[in-house]
Design a protein around this motif. Structure first.
Motif, short mmCIF file in Angstrom:
data_model
loop_
_atom_site.label_atom_id
_atom_site.label_comp_id
_atom_site.label_asym_id
_atom_site.label_seq_id
_atom_site.Cartn_x
_atom_site.Cartn_y
_atom_site.Cartn_z
N ASP A 17 7.90 -30.24 -16.68
CA ASP A 17 8.71 -31.43 -16.42
C ASP A 17 9.46 -31.30 -15.11
O ASP A 17 9.66 -32.28 -14.39
N LEU A 18 9.88 -30.08 -14.77
CA LEU A 18 10.55 -29.86 -13.49
C LEU A 18 9.57 -29.89 -12.32
O LEU A 18 9.98 -30.05 -11.18
N GLY A 19 8.29 -29.71 -12.62
CA GLY A 19 7.29 -29.67 -11.56
C GLY A 19 7.18 -28.32 -10.89
O GLY A 19 6.71 -28.21 -9.75
N VAL A 20 7.60 -27.25 -11.59
CA VAL A 20 7.55 -25.91 -11.03
C VAL A 20 6.10 -25.52 -10.74
O VAL A 20 5.21 -25.73 -11.56
N GLN A 21 5.89 -24.97 -9.56
CA GLN A 21 4.56 -24.52 -9.15
C GLN A 21 4.59 -23.02 -8.92
O GLN A 21 5.52 -22.49 -8.31
N ILE A 22 3.60 -22.32 -9.44
CA ILE A 22 3.53 -20.87 -9.27
C ILE A 22 2.59 -20.55 -8.13
O ILE A 22 1.42 -20.96 -8.11
N GLU A 23 3.10 -19.84 -7.13
CA GLU A 23 2.29 -19.47 -5.96
C GLU A 23 1.70 -18.08 -6.09
O GLU A 23 0.59 -17.83 -5.61
N ALA A 24 2.43 -17.17 -6.72
CA ALA A 24 1.93 -15.80 -6.86
C ALA A 24 2.71 -15.11 -7.96
O ALA A 24 3.88 -15.41 -8.20
N ALA A 25 2.05 -14.17 -8.66
CA ALA A 25 2.72 -13.36 -9.67
C ALA A 25 1.85 -12.17 -10.00
O ALA A 25 0.63 -12.28 -10.13
N ASP A 26 2.47 -11.01 -10.10
CA ASP A 26 1.80 -9.82 -10.60
C ASP A 26 2.84 -9.02 -11.38
O ASP A 26 3.89 -9.56 -11.74
N GLU A 27 2.57 -7.75 -11.65
CA GLU A 27 3.49 -6.98 -12.47
C GLU A 27 4.77 -6.60 -11.75
O GLU A 27 5.71 -6.08 -12.37
N ALA A 28 4.85 -6.86 -10.44
CA ALA A 28 6.01 -6.43 -9.66
C ALA A 28 6.87 -7.58 -9.17
O ALA A 28 8.09 -7.44 -9.05
N GLU A 29 6.28 -8.73 -8.88
CA GLU A 29 7.05 -9.83 -8.31
C GLU A 29 6.36 -11.16 -8.54
O GLU A 29 5.17 -11.22 -8.89
N SER A 30 7.12 -12.23 -8.34
CA SER A 30 6.57 -13.58 -8.46
C SER A 30 7.20 -14.48 -7.41
O SER A 30 8.29 -14.20 -6.89
N ARG A 31 6.50 -15.55 -7.10
CA ARG A 31 7.02 -16.56 -6.17
C ARG A 31 6.69 -17.94 -6.73
O ARG A 31 5.52 -18.28 -6.93
N LEU A 32 7.73 -18.71 -7.00
CA LEU A 32 7.59 -20.04 -7.57
C LEU A 32 8.25 -21.06 -6.67
O LEU A 32 9.19 -20.73 -5.92
N VAL A 33 7.80 -22.30 -6.75
CA VAL A 33 8.35 -23.39 -5.94
C VAL A 33 8.82 -24.52 -6.85
O VAL A 33 8.11 -24.91 -7.79
N LEU A 34 10.02 -25.00 -6.59
CA LEU A 34 10.53 -26.19 -7.25
C LEU A 34 10.55 -27.30 -6.21
O LEU A 34 11.28 -27.23 -5.22
N PRO A 35 9.73 -28.35 -6.39
CA PRO A 35 9.68 -29.41 -5.38
C PRO A 35 10.98 -30.20 -5.34
O PRO A 35 11.71 -30.27 -6.34
N PHE A 36 11.25 -30.78 -4.20
CA PHE A 36 12.40 -31.68 -4.12
C PHE A 36 11.95 -33.03 -4.65
O PHE A 36 11.27 -33.79 -3.97
N ASP A 37 12.30 -33.28 -5.89
CA ASP A 37 11.89 -34.48 -6.59
C ASP A 37 13.12 -35.12 -7.19
O ASP A 37 14.00 -34.41 -7.70
N GLU A 38 13.20 -36.44 -7.18
CA GLU A 38 14.38 -37.13 -7.68
C GLU A 38 14.73 -36.70 -9.10
O GLU A 38 15.90 -36.60 -9.46
N ARG A 39 13.72 -36.40 -9.92
CA ARG A 39 13.98 -36.05 -11.31
C ARG A 39 14.78 -34.76 -11.46
O ARG A 39 15.31 -34.47 -12.54
N ASN A 40 14.86 -33.94 -10.40
CA ASN A 40 15.59 -32.68 -10.46
C ASN A 40 16.94 -32.75 -9.76
O ASN A 40 17.56 -31.71 -9.51
N THR A 41 17.42 -33.95 -9.47
CA THR A 41 18.61 -34.08 -8.61
C THR A 41 19.81 -34.70 -9.32
O THR A 41 19.71 -35.31 -10.38
#
Length: 297
Positions: A17-41
């Protein structure tokens, strides 16, 4: 990154629902993106509750990768987030595992906006021991020292309540959480969050991120019962700490917030989250809120 992990961000639950996008993840680290969308503001800025939500979502993405695959549901035991800048653009959360010992994982995260500016920094502790219900007592009544909660009916209280309800309704992020103001008094507030599909995890329980959003909303709203809103008045959450007590229910939650201390600029508010029907406590939180210079004290 596994397809199972990617599917968790597309299953219609809270992260989706937040629109979170996962760019990378392994056993050590992760990188996620939360878009700038009106629904999150709220007021044109990414809501602090949405930012706090990224902390457990990103940590769980690391913990669930194949090298640390576990059968029981993960749960966040404790977390802290400090807000250093408002976000007016998409944000990225980069999280790394600091240490793992027995069933616990310790993580740290940095949230940046699209220009690379630091927005928030956080730490969290995640348990891989499963989600057995915690032995928590029912939600106690507010401590003595003030009038009982009101609906509210008197003109002064109604004015504050009306401003609070208008602010909640005017925030796309809070509107999607289906929050309701149940009652208030000076320096105390009670707020409910519905068990709407957009607030749940893939298993039908309240998502940890939604609980953090409720803590942030109640903790950031409560100070305005002590310093009533006025034209041009504003403020912001500068820190949020939370402890989640075992498995979360799939039913409505109620947050009760009480101001514990304040000065001319900063307010410290404790928040207790319990089941709306059961009264069983599921989370505690503390929100540190800063008023702008235009506010009176």
């Amino acid at each position: 990154m596994t397809e199972t992990l990617r599917a968790r961000f597309e299953d219609g639950s809270y992260p989706a629902d937040l629109g979170v996008q996962i760019e990378a993840a392994d056993e050590a680290e992760s990188r996620l993106v939360l878009p700038f969308d009106e629904r999150n503001t709220m007021f044109g800025l990414v809501h602090g509750g949405a930012l706090a939500s990224l902390v457990p979502i990103a940590a769980h993405a690391i913990a669930r990768e194949p090298a640390r695959a576990v059968a029981p549901p993960l749960r966040t035991v404790s977390m802290h987030v400090g807000y250093v800048r408002a976000a007016r653009k998409a944000v990225t959360v980069e999280t790394r595992a600091v240490r793992r010992v027995r069933e616990l994982g310790f993580f740290e995260a940095l949230i940046r906006d699209a220009d690379g500016n630091a927005v928030a920094h956080a730490s969290s502790t995640v348990s891989e021991a499963g989600s057995a219900p915690a032995d928590a007592p029912p939600l106690a009544d507010l401590p003595a020292g003030g009038p009982a909660f009101v609906a509210p009916a008197d003109e002064a209280a109604s004015g504050v309540a009306g401003a609070i309800r208008a602010a909640m309704a005017g925030s796309p992020f809070l509107s999607r959480r289906q929050l309701r103001l149940l009652g208030m008094r000076r320096e105390a507030i009670e707020m409910a969050m519905a068990a709407a599909a957009a607030n749940l995890d893939g298993g039908g329980a309240m998502h940890e991120g939604a609980v953090l959003a409720l803590i942030d909303a109640a903790g950031a709203t409560c100070p305005w019962t002590a310093v009533p809103p006025s034209p041009g008045a504003s403020g912001a959450t500068i820190a949020l700490s939370a402890q989640l007590l075992g498995a979360l229910p799939g039913d409505e939650l109620v947050a009760r917030a009480v101001v514990r201390a304040r000065d001319a600029r900063i307010c410290w508010t404790d928040v207790t989250v319990a089941g709306g029907a059961s009264g069983i406590v599921h989370a505690f939180g503390t929100v540190v809120y800063r008023f702008s210079e235009k506010n009176g004290s």
